[in-house]
Design a protein around this motif. Structure first.
Motif, PDB file in Angstrom:
ATOM      1  N   HIS A 104     -64.601  -2.300  84.986  1.00 10.29           N
ATOM      2  CA  HIS A 104     -64.585  -3.569  83.742  1.00 10.29           C
ATOM      3  C   HIS A 104     -65.938  -4.344  84.557  1.00 10.29           C
ATOM      4  CE1 HIS A 104     -62.126  -4.888  87.123  1.00 10.29           C
ATOM      5  NE2 HIS A 104     -62.573  -6.110  86.940  1.00 10.29           N
ATOM      6  N   HIS A 154     -67.445  -8.720  84.076  1.00 14.94           N
ATOM      7  CA  HIS A 154     -66.705 -10.151  84.111  1.00 14.94           C
ATOM      8  C   HIS A 154     -67.504 -11.040  83.093  1.00 14.94           C
ATOM      9  CE1 HIS A 154     -66.242  -7.901  88.012  1.00 14.94           C
ATOM     10  NE2 HIS A 154     -64.910  -8.395  87.689  1.00 14.94           N
ATOM     11  N   HIS A 160     -67.225  -2.782  88.094  1.00 15.57           N
ATOM     12  CA  HIS A 160     -66.268  -2.300  89.250  1.00 15.57           C
ATOM     13  C   HIS A 160     -65.016  -2.019  88.704  1.00 15.57           C
ATOM     14  CE1 HIS A 160     -64.423  -6.297  90.907  1.00 15.57           C
ATOM     15  NE2 HIS A 160     -64.469  -6.316  89.890  1.00 15.57           N
TER      16      HIS A 160
HETATM   17 FE   LIG Z   1     -63.099  -7.418  88.624  1.00 16.05          FE
END
Ligand SMILES: [Fe+2]
Length: 177
Positions: free
Chosen positions: A98, A100, A145
């Motif tokens: 994912h 952010h 990450h």
């Molecule tokens: Fe994360």
């Protein structure tokens, strides 16, 4: 398992005395009104200086959840500028890949968190094992990450996000797997 840690416990406890100095320091770092990337570094500096122990979480919280990583909101700033969560990963538990919605700072309190890093084409661009005391800050873009607990011990980390996670529900912008 591959679910992302969710802020399951959205009821916010009163500011814990052990977090008072950290909360004040994060406020000062944010007041610099720097870029997201720079803010992440400024906040990371403060988390290094004020990193609590795993007992910032209750024994029950530290046990984690057998089904997925779990997050506990420890502080949410009333103006929505940041929030602080404790995340617990039992052995073998993992996030999905994912990125952010805002800057993030992570400090490991217990165990080892294995982090895999990816570029926008999902090519692996690195991996590292983050031990207790390790603090890192990052901000989008270039923040794809996955975090996994590859050790045999429950891992606990403190996460500071540049938003009120109780309002938005998750720090993840997009999942890639
Ligand atoms: Fe994360």
């Amino acid at each position: 398992m591959t679910t992302a840690p969710a802020a399951r416990q959205l009821a916010i406890s009163a500011v814990r005395p052990a977090l008072t100095d950290l909360v004040s320091a994060v406020r000062r770092a944010i007041d610099a009104r720097a870029s997201w990337a720079h803010t992440a570094q400024l906040v990371a500096d403060q988390l290094r200086a004020h990193l609590p122990g795993p007992d910032i979480l209750t024994p029950d919280q530290r046990r984690g959840d057998p089904d997925r990583p779990v997050g506990h909101v420890l502080h949410a700033e009333t103006d929505g500028t940041f929030s602080i969560l404790g995340l617990i990963w039992r052995p073998g538990q993992s996030t999905r890949i994912h990125d952010h919605i805002t800057w993030c700072v992570v400090g490991v309190l217990q165990g080892v968190e294995h982090e895999d890093l990816y570029d926008s084409q999902l090519n692996s661009i690195g991996a590292r094992d983050n031990p207790p005391g390790e603090v890192s800050g990052f901000a989008p873009p270039g923040d794809i990450h996955r975090i996994r607990n590859t050790s045999l011990r429950t891992a606990i980390s403190l996460h500071i996000y540049g938003t009120d996670i109780t309002r938005v529900g998750s720090s993840a912008r997009r999942y890639y797997d």
